[in-house]
Design a protein around this motif. Structure first.
Motif, short mmCIF file in Angstrom:
data_model
loop_
_atom_site.label_atom_id
_atom_site.label_comp_id
_atom_site.label_asym_id
_atom_site.label_seq_id
_atom_site.Cartn_x
_atom_site.Cartn_y
_atom_site.Cartn_z
N GLU A 246 48.06 -39.44 -25.63
CA GLU A 246 47.35 -38.24 -25.84
C GLU A 246 46.23 -38.36 -25.16
O GLU A 246 45.48 -37.42 -24.50
N VAL A 247 45.31 -39.53 -25.41
CA VAL A 247 43.89 -39.53 -24.37
C VAL A 247 44.35 -39.31 -23.06
O VAL A 247 43.55 -38.63 -22.32
N ALA A 248 45.32 -40.29 -22.55
CA ALA A 248 45.53 -40.06 -20.96
C ALA A 248 45.76 -38.65 -20.60
O ALA A 248 45.26 -38.04 -19.63
N ALA A 249 46.45 -37.96 -21.33
CA ALA A 249 46.97 -36.70 -20.92
C ALA A 249 45.65 -35.89 -20.99
O ALA A 249 45.37 -34.95 -20.31
N LEU A 251 42.50 -36.51 -20.55
CA LEU A 251 41.37 -36.89 -19.54
C LEU A 251 42.13 -36.45 -18.23
O LEU A 251 41.38 -36.16 -17.33
N ALA A 252 43.32 -36.35 -18.20
CA ALA A 252 44.10 -35.65 -16.88
C ALA A 252 43.69 -34.22 -16.90
O ALA A 252 43.49 -33.49 -15.82
N VAL A 253 43.87 -33.43 -17.90
CA VAL A 253 43.59 -32.21 -18.04
C VAL A 253 42.16 -31.78 -17.58
O VAL A 253 41.92 -30.97 -17.02
N VAL A 254 41.19 -32.64 -18.31
CA VAL A 254 39.90 -32.43 -18.19
C VAL A 254 39.47 -32.63 -16.78
O VAL A 254 38.75 -31.74 -15.88
N ALA A 255 40.00 -33.76 -15.86
CA ALA A 255 40.10 -33.91 -14.34
C ALA A 255 40.47 -32.89 -13.66
O ALA A 255 39.89 -32.22 -12.60
N ALA A 256 41.75 -32.26 -13.88
CA ALA A 256 42.35 -31.29 -13.03
C ALA A 256 41.59 -29.87 -13.24
O ALA A 256 41.40 -29.29 -12.27
N HIS A 257 40.90 -29.74 -14.52
CA HIS A 257 40.40 -28.41 -14.35
C HIS A 257 38.91 -28.70 -13.81
O HIS A 257 38.60 -27.45 -13.23
N ALA A 258 38.18 -29.67 -13.80
CA ALA A 258 36.99 -29.80 -13.08
C ALA A 258 37.41 -29.58 -11.70
O ALA A 258 36.29 -29.08 -10.80
N THR A 268 44.68 -24.24 -13.38
CA THR A 268 45.34 -24.98 -12.70
C THR A 268 46.83 -25.37 -13.49
O THR A 268 46.95 -25.20 -14.48
N GLN A 269 47.57 -26.72 -12.82
CA GLN A 269 48.47 -27.31 -13.50
C GLN A 269 48.35 -28.94 -13.50
O GLN A 269 47.66 -29.21 -12.44
N THR A 270 48.95 -29.33 -14.37
CA THR A 270 48.98 -30.78 -14.11
C THR A 270 50.09 -31.31 -15.48
O THR A 270 50.42 -30.81 -16.44
N GLY A 271 50.70 -32.30 -14.89
CA GLY A 271 51.91 -32.73 -15.70
C GLY A 271 52.93 -31.88 -15.99
O GLY A 271 53.45 -31.97 -17.00
N GLY A 272 53.29 -30.80 -15.02
CA GLY A 272 54.06 -29.80 -15.25
C GLY A 272 53.70 -28.72 -15.97
O GLY A 272 54.40 -27.91 -16.51
N GLY A 273 52.63 -28.80 -16.61
CA GLY A 273 52.15 -27.81 -17.67
C GLY A 273 50.83 -26.97 -17.11
O GLY A 273 50.05 -27.42 -16.13
N PHE A 274 50.68 -25.82 -17.76
CA PHE A 274 49.54 -24.69 -17.31
C PHE A 274 48.56 -25.28 -17.77
O PHE A 274 48.29 -25.54 -19.17
N VAL A 275 47.17 -25.19 -17.18
CA VAL A 275 45.95 -25.65 -18.01
C VAL A 275 45.05 -24.37 -17.95
O VAL A 275 44.81 -23.81 -16.76
N ASP A 276 44.58 -23.94 -18.95
CA ASP A 276 43.60 -22.81 -19.07
C ASP A 276 42.36 -23.26 -19.98
O ASP A 276 42.34 -24.47 -20.44
#
Length: 298
Positions: A246-249, A251-258, A268-276
């Motif tokens: 969960e922590v790794a996911a 961190l990936a979301v925050v990095a992708a959003h930045a 954006t998207q990361t890990g196949g999911g939509f990020v808002d």
């Protein structure tokens, strides 16, 4: 205000347990002056709790000791005990008081006034003692939106056993309290309070049952749980601490959003999911909780 995973109870008139509870590994302790103390022992329990709190403050030797928070469950606000409870236990190491069977906004306002008087008398900052209101009756639940606006309230906790007794519901049926628990989550969020705290799990031998039930409370929007025995604490902590995955996911979301913001994009998207923005807020909360849990380890 830290999110606390566990709140370990100890009866206020049991001097042996009052010595042990602070070192049992919980994030917070709740020293009980209400249900666990018979009427004949109320005055002695106040003395025991005040002594235990002073002793703990003097003996705190580590950062973990300093971060462990102390709450006191006072007697109900329609009793003739609660003012004496407040006078006896208010002090710099008191994080807050738990109010049993909260049902009335005026009573919570009177408690606020009494706490303010004690803070001034002791030289404490205004509002330094928090209030956690316990919803245990249909009457309290029906007024939860009003109670959520009471002064110095930091959040709610749920008394499942007493609530089920009040409404003649089956406490073994999770659906019997679903509406009540969901209402606490919604009222807490509406008034920007901390998430509600789950009630005690009464079986001391059913570790898997405790884990499964705590996971259900977490999925519903609760955070943290009251405990009646130290053996329950590690299980509760394991549920409320984010996993490595969960922590790794997060961190990936925050990095992708930045990265998206740098490119002028809000999503954006990361890990196949939509990020808002909502997903990003949840990711930040996961990272913060992970960091706090890590700091709390000895």
């Amino acid at each position: 205000m830290r999110l606390l995973r566990s709140y370990l109870f100890a009866p206020g008139n049991n001097e042996t347990l009052l010595r042990k509870v602070f070192t049992a590994g919980a994030d917070a302790v709740v020293l009980d002056l209400e249900d666990a103390v018979p009427e004949s022992e109320k005055a002695r329990a106040r003395e025991c709790v005040a002594t235990a709190m002073a002793r703990e403050a003097a003996q705190a030797t580590s950062a973990v000791d300093e971060r462990r928070e102390t709450f006191v469950r006072i007697n109900s606000l329609d009793s003739n005990h609660w003012r004496s409870d407040v006078d006896a236990v208010a002090g710099p190491r008191l994080a807050g008081v738990r109010v049993p069977k909260a049902e009335d906004l005026d009573s919570l306002c009177r408690l606020n006034d009494a706490l303010s008087d004690r803070e001034r008398a002791l030289g404490l900052g205004p509002g330094s003692v928090r209030v956690v209101a316990t919803i245990e009756t249909a009457r309290g639940l029906s007024r939860v939106a009003s109670l959520a606006r009471s002064p110095r309230l930091s959040g709610f906790t749920f008394g499942a056993a007493d609530f089920c007794a009040d409404v003649a519901a089956d406490p073994s049926d999770d659906a019997a309290t679903l509406l009540a628990r969901s209402s606490l989550v919604m009222a807490s969020r509406d008034q920007r309070l901390a998430p509600p705290i789950a009630s005690v799990f009464t079986s001391l031998t059913d570790g898997e049952g405790l884990r499964a039930d705590t996971e259900r409370q977490k999925r519903l929007g609760f955070f943290g749980r009251s405990a009646i025995h130290p053996r329950q604490v590690p299980i509760i902590h394991a549920v409320f601490e984010p996993t490595a995955e969960e922590v790794a996911a997060a961190l990936a979301v925050v990095a992708a959003h930045a990265a998206a913001l740098r490119e002028g994009r809000g999503t954006t998207q990361t890990g196949g999911g939509f990020v808002d923005r909502a997903i990003v807020r949840r990711a930040h909360a996961t990272i913060t909780l992970h960091e706090l849990a890590r700091k709390d380890r000895p």
